[in-house]
Design a protein around this motif. Sequence first.
Motif, PDB file in Angstrom:
ATOM      1  N   ARG A  77       0.658  -1.415  -0.012  1.00  0.00           N
ATOM      2  CA  ARG A  77      -0.009  -0.039   0.040  1.00  0.00           C
ATOM      3  C   ARG A  77       0.892   1.423  -0.191  1.00  0.00           C
ATOM      4  NH1 ARG A  77      -1.447   3.533   3.596  1.00  0.00           N
ATOM      5  NH2 ARG A  77      -0.360   2.355   5.449  1.00  0.00           N
ATOM      6  N   HIS A  82       3.519   5.603  -3.109  1.00  0.00           N
ATOM      7  CA  HIS A  82       4.807   6.396  -3.174  1.00  0.00           C
ATOM      8  C   HIS A  82       4.971   6.592  -4.648  1.00  0.00           C
ATOM      9  CE1 HIS A  82       8.609   7.784  -0.997  1.00  0.00           C
ATOM     10  NE2 HIS A  82       8.378   8.368  -2.208  1.00  0.00           N
ATOM     11  N   GLU A  86       5.206   9.684  -7.404  1.00  0.00           N
ATOM     12  CA  GLU A  86       6.322  10.153  -8.070  1.00  0.00           C
ATOM     13  C   GLU A  86       6.041  10.372  -9.596  1.00  0.00           C
ATOM     14  OE1 GLU A  86       9.270  10.753  -6.834  1.00  0.00           O
ATOM     15  OE2 GLU A  86       9.311  10.118  -4.843  1.00  0.00           O
ATOM     16  N   GLY A  89       3.554  13.031  -9.890  1.00  0.00           N
ATOM     17  CA  GLY A  89       4.172  14.346  -9.477  1.00  0.00           C
ATOM     18  C   GLY A  89       5.093  14.748 -10.534  1.00  0.00           C
ATOM     19  N   TYR A 148      -2.676   8.884  -4.320  1.00  0.00           N
ATOM     20  CA  TYR A 148      -1.138   9.182  -4.616  1.00  0.00           C
ATOM     21  C   TYR A 148      -1.246  10.501  -3.589  1.00  0.00           C
ATOM     22  CZ  TYR A 148      -3.659  12.101  -8.126  1.00  0.00           C
ATOM     23  OH  TYR A 148      -4.699  12.699  -8.695  1.00  0.00           O
ATOM     24  N   SER A 150      -1.703  13.702  -2.004  1.00  0.00           N
ATOM     25  CA  SER A 150      -2.776  14.939  -2.324  1.00  0.00           C
ATOM     26  C   SER A 150      -2.111  16.316  -2.758  1.00  0.00           C
ATOM     27  CB  SER A 150      -3.248  15.382  -0.862  1.00  0.00           C
ATOM     28  OG  SER A 150      -2.247  15.636   0.103  1.00  0.00           O
ATOM     29  N   PHE A 152      -0.323  16.665  -5.375  1.00  0.00           N
ATOM     30  CA  PHE A 152      -0.121  17.065  -6.709  1.00  0.00           C
ATOM     31  C   PHE A 152      -1.357  17.022  -7.493  1.00  0.00           C
ATOM     32  CE2 PHE A 152       3.681  14.318  -5.436  1.00  0.00           C
ATOM     33  CZ  PHE A 152       4.274  15.294  -5.761  1.00  0.00           C
ATOM     34  N   ASN A 176      10.169  13.450   5.132  1.00  0.00           N
ATOM     35  CA  ASN A 176       9.367  12.563   5.336  1.00  0.00           C
ATOM     36  C   ASN A 176      10.116  11.166   4.952  1.00  0.00           C
ATOM     37  OD1 ASN A 176       7.718  10.269   3.496  1.00  0.00           O
ATOM     38  ND2 ASN A 176       6.166  10.834   5.198  1.00  0.00           N
ATOM     39  N   GLN A 177      11.057  11.543   4.083  1.00  0.00           N
ATOM     40  CA  GLN A 177      11.529  10.178   3.384  1.00  0.00           C
ATOM     41  C   GLN A 177      12.901   9.700   3.841  1.00  0.00           C
ATOM     42  OE1 GLN A 177      11.100  10.745  -0.852  1.00  0.00           O
ATOM     43  NE2 GLN A 177       9.174  11.093  -0.859  1.00  0.00           N
ATOM     44  N   GLU A 199      16.419  14.189  -3.887  1.00  0.00           N
ATOM     45  CA  GLU A 199      15.484  14.954  -3.441  1.00  0.00           C
ATOM     46  C   GLU A 199      16.322  16.161  -2.903  1.00  0.00           C
ATOM     47  OE1 GLU A 199      12.553  14.648  -4.529  1.00  0.00           O
ATOM     48  OE2 GLU A 199      11.692  12.838  -4.076  1.00  0.00           O
ATOM     49  N   GLN A 247      -4.748   6.162  10.734  1.00  0.00           N
ATOM     50  CA  GLN A 247      -5.288   4.705  10.643  1.00  0.00           C
ATOM     51  C   GLN A 247      -4.064   3.791  10.934  1.00  0.00           C
ATOM     52  OE1 GLN A 247      -7.484   5.542   7.203  1.00  0.00           O
ATOM     53  NE2 GLN A 247      -7.755   3.245   7.371  1.00  0.00           N
ATOM     54  N   HIS A 248      -2.703   4.052  10.263  1.00  0.00           N
ATOM     55  CA  HIS A 248      -1.973   3.234   9.995  1.00  0.00           C
ATOM     56  C   HIS A 248      -0.510   3.524  10.923  1.00  0.00           C
ATOM     57  CE1 HIS A 248      -4.216   1.614   6.864  1.00  0.00           C
ATOM     58  NE2 HIS A 248      -4.283   2.671   5.940  1.00  0.00           N
ATOM     59  N   PHE A 308      -8.360  18.481   2.817  1.00  0.00           N
ATOM     60  CA  PHE A 308      -7.574  17.120   2.583  1.00  0.00           C
ATOM     61  C   PHE A 308      -8.330  16.068   2.043  1.00  0.00           C
ATOM     62  CE2 PHE A 308      -5.547  13.576   4.832  1.00  0.00           C
ATOM     63  CZ  PHE A 308      -4.379  13.449   3.793  1.00  0.00           C
TER      64      PHE A 308
HETATM   65  N1  BYC Z   1      -2.036  12.034   0.253  1.00  0.00           N
HETATM   66  O1  BYC Z   1      -3.079   6.265   8.321  1.00  0.00           O
HETATM   67  P1  BYC Z   1      -2.214   7.203   7.579  1.00  0.00           P
HETATM   68  C1  BYC Z   1       7.120  13.349  -3.704  1.00  0.00           C
HETATM   69  C2  BYC Z   1      -3.864   8.544   2.943  1.00  0.00           C
HETATM   70  S1  BYC Z   1       6.339  12.124  -3.563  1.00  0.00           S
HETATM   71  C3  BYC Z   1      -2.970  11.189  -0.118  1.00  0.00           C
HETATM   72  O2  BYC Z   1      -1.432   8.483   8.231  1.00  0.00           O
HETATM   73  P2  BYC Z   1       0.034   6.091   6.600  1.00  0.00           P
HETATM   74  C4  BYC Z   1       7.529  14.024  -4.901  1.00  0.00           C
HETATM   75  C5  BYC Z   1      -3.254   7.107   3.383  1.00  0.00           C
HETATM   76  O3  BYC Z   1      -2.565   6.541   2.506  1.00  0.00           O
HETATM   77  C6  BYC Z   1       5.498  12.183  -2.105  1.00  0.00           C
HETATM   78  N2  BYC Z   1      -3.368  10.254   0.747  1.00  0.00           N
HETATM   79  O4  BYC Z   1      -1.485   6.430   6.435  1.00  0.00           O
HETATM   80  C7  BYC Z   1       7.266  13.477  -6.208  1.00  0.00           C
HETATM   81  C8  BYC Z   1      -4.269   6.305   4.128  1.00  0.00           C
HETATM   82  O5  BYC Z   1      -5.034   5.915   3.051  1.00  0.00           O
HETATM   83  P3  BYC Z   1      -5.316   4.233   2.984  1.00  0.00           P
HETATM   84  C9  BYC Z   1       4.903  10.908  -1.586  1.00  0.00           C
HETATM   85  C10 BYC Z   1      -2.753  10.326   2.042  1.00  0.00           C
HETATM   86  O6  BYC Z   1       0.636   5.428   5.585  1.00  0.00           O
HETATM   87  C11 BYC Z   1       7.520  14.306  -7.380  1.00  0.00           C
HETATM   88  C12 BYC Z   1      -5.119   7.348   4.910  1.00  0.00           C
HETATM   89  O7  BYC Z   1      -4.498   8.424   4.167  1.00  0.00           O
HETATM   90  N3  BYC Z   1       5.570  10.507  -0.508  1.00  0.00           N
HETATM   91  O8  BYC Z   1       7.862  13.704  -2.735  1.00  0.00           O
HETATM   92  O9  BYC Z   1       0.561   5.633   7.848  1.00  0.00           O
HETATM   93  C13 BYC Z   1       7.944  15.350  -7.200  1.00  0.00           C
HETATM   94  C14 BYC Z   1      -4.521   7.380   6.423  1.00  0.00           C
HETATM   95  O10 BYC Z   1      -3.344   7.787   6.515  1.00  0.00           O
HETATM   96  C15 BYC Z   1      -1.962  11.560   2.178  1.00  0.00           C
HETATM   97  C16 BYC Z   1       5.104   9.175   0.158  1.00  0.00           C
HETATM   98  O11 BYC Z   1       4.407   8.600  -0.426  1.00  0.00           O
HETATM   99  C17 BYC Z   1      -1.633  12.293   1.488  1.00  0.00           C
HETATM  100  N4  BYC Z   1      -0.729  13.400   1.775  1.00  0.00           N
HETATM  101  O12 BYC Z   1       0.689   7.571   6.254  1.00  0.00           O
HETATM  102  C18 BYC Z   1       8.148  16.243  -6.040  1.00  0.00           C
HETATM  103  C19 BYC Z   1       6.125   8.930   1.228  1.00  0.00           C
HETATM  104  N5  BYC Z   1      -1.526  11.195   3.577  1.00  0.00           N
HETATM  105  O13 BYC Z   1      -4.006   3.625   2.274  1.00  0.00           O
HETATM  106  C20 BYC Z   1       8.055  15.299  -4.725  1.00  0.00           C
HETATM  107  C21 BYC Z   1       5.676   7.533   1.697  1.00  0.00           C
HETATM  108  C22 BYC Z   1      -2.204  10.209   4.064  1.00  0.00           C
HETATM  109  O14 BYC Z   1      -5.784   3.555   4.107  1.00  0.00           O
HETATM  110  N6  BYC Z   1       4.651   7.306   2.408  1.00  0.00           N
HETATM  111  N7  BYC Z   1      -2.786   9.597   3.056  1.00  0.00           N
HETATM  112  O15 BYC Z   1      -6.598   4.048   1.847  1.00  0.00           O
HETATM  113  C23 BYC Z   1       4.242   7.784   3.748  1.00  0.00           C
HETATM  114  O16 BYC Z   1       5.051   8.202   4.557  1.00  0.00           O
HETATM  115  C24 BYC Z   1       2.942   7.408   4.303  1.00  0.00           C
HETATM  116  O17 BYC Z   1       2.106   6.570   3.514  1.00  0.00           O
HETATM  117  C25 BYC Z   1       2.113   8.779   4.597  1.00  0.00           C
HETATM  118  C26 BYC Z   1       0.721   8.338   5.271  1.00  0.00           C
HETATM  119  C27 BYC Z   1       2.596   9.708   5.567  1.00  0.00           C
HETATM  120  C28 BYC Z   1       1.931   9.614   3.106  1.00  0.00           C
END
Ligand code: BYC
Length: 356
Positions: A77, A82, A86, A89, A148, A150, A152, A176-177, A199, A247-248, A308
Motif C-alpha cells: 500500500r 509512493h 512520483e 508528481g 497518490y 494529495s 499533486f 518524510n523520506q 530530493e 489509521q496506520h 484534505f
Molecule cells: N495524500 O494512516 P495514515 C514526492 C492516506 S512524492 C494522499 O496516516 P500512512 C515528490 C493514507 O494513504 C511524495 N493520501 O497513512 C514527487 C491512508 O489511506 P489508505 C509521496 C494520503 O500510510 C514528485 C489514509 O490517508 N511520499 O515527494 O501511515 C515531485 C490514512 O493515513 C496522504 C510518500 O508517499 C496524502 N498526503 O501515512 C516532487 C512517502 N496522507 O491507504 C516530490 C511514503 C495520508 O488507508 N508514504 N494519506 O487508503 C508515507 O510516509 C505514508 O504513507 C504517509 C501516510 C505519511 C503519506
Amino acid sequence: MIVIRIITCHYPGRQWHGGGACMYTQGLNEAASKAGAHDAAGEDSALLQRFEARIEAEEKIEPKDWMPAAYRQTLIRQISQHAHSEIVGMLPEGNWITRAPSLLRKSILIAKVQDEGGHGAYLYGAAETLGVSRAELIDQLLAGQAKYSSIFNYPTPTWADIGAIGWLVDGAAIMNQIPLCRCSYGPYARAMIRICREESFHQRQGYDIMLKLARGSGEQRRMAQDALDRWWWPSLMMFGPSDTASQHTAQSVRWKIKRFTNDELRQKFVDFTVPQAKFLGLNVPDSELRWDAAAAQHRFGPIDWNEFQQVLKGHGPCNRERLAARRAAHEQGRWVREAASAYAARHAAAAAAAAA
Ligand code: BYC
C-alpha cells in the motif's frame, strides 16, 4: 479500499527458482507447511515471534523472508502510493518545461522531472519484490482506485510554483523520506537512500528559484509570496492526517516502517522551513504561527482537514486533469510497450531455436 492481489505462482517472463514458483512467496509457503501454533490471523506464532524479534533487533526484512501478511500488505500500500506520487508528481512540473525562463532552468527542470520518473521506477520495483506486479498497480492508478499524494492535485499557474514545489514539496518529501531510509523492509530502505540524495538537489533548486524571485522585482516578489500562500497548507497536509486520525501510524511505527508519526514530521518541517521563509523575506500565511520558546518549536494554526479529505476523494482542483494526463500518456506509450514485448519474444524464440 483497494484489494491488491498478491501473486503467488507465476510472473510471466521471469526466471524464478523453484520451477517457476514466485521466489518471494516460496519462503512463506515452506514455512507455512511446517504447521505450528497459529494466532488469530492464522499465522504461525513461532514465525511471528521470530519476525518481531528481527524487527526489534533492527534487522532488515528481505523479500524471501517470512513476514506477516498485514506487514506485506502495508508495504505494498505505502510503496505503491509512493510510486504513483512520483509519477503523478511529474505532471505539475512537466507543464513548465517548455516555459522555463532560461535554457539553464529548462535543463535543470528536465533533469528533475526525469529523476521523479526514476524514483517511480525504483519504487514500483520495490513493490514488485512483495509479489504484486507493476502492471496491476498502474491499472489501479489509471482506474482511479489508488491513492497518490494529495499535493499533486494543485495547479502550477506561475513559474514561482516550480520554486515552491522544489522548496516546500521536495522539502516535505525529504523530511518524510529520510527516516524511510531506515525502514525495516530492505528493498524500500535501499531505494529511499538514492531517492533522498536526489530530493536534496531538488529542494535546493527550488529554493534557488525562490531566492532569485524574492530578490527580484516587486512583481517577482509578489509571485513568490503568492506561490508560498498557495503551497504552504497543502505542503503541511502531505504528512497525512493528524496522529489521532491516522489509521496506520501506530502499527507502522511498531513494524519500523515509519520511524516518526505524521505530526512529528510535520512539526520538524515547520521548524525547519519557517526560518527559510524568513531568509527569503516572505510571510508564512498563518496568523497563528509563533515561536514557543519553552517547547523550542513553532506553534501553527489549524489545518483544513476538510480540504484534505476532499482532495483524497478526488475533488481537488486538478484530480481529474492529473488522471486524464496519466491515462493519455499510458495510451500513447502502448506502442512502445508492445514493440519491446515483440522484440523480447522474437529474441527469446531465436535463443530457444539456437539452443534446440
Ligand atoms: N495524500 O494512516 P495514515 C514526492 C492516506 S512524492 C494522499 O496516516 P500512512 C515528490 C493514507 O494513504 C511524495 N493520501 O497513512 C514527487 C491512508 O489511506 P489508505 C509521496 C494520503 O500510510 C514528485 C489514509 O490517508 N511520499 O515527494 O501511515 C515531485 C490514512 O493515513 C496522504 C510518500 O508517499 C496524502 N498526503 O501515512 C516532487 C512517502 N496522507 O491507504 C516530490 C511514503 C495520508 O488507508 N508514504 N494519506 O487508503 C508515507 O510516509 C505514508 O504513507 C504517509 C501516510 C505519511 C503519506
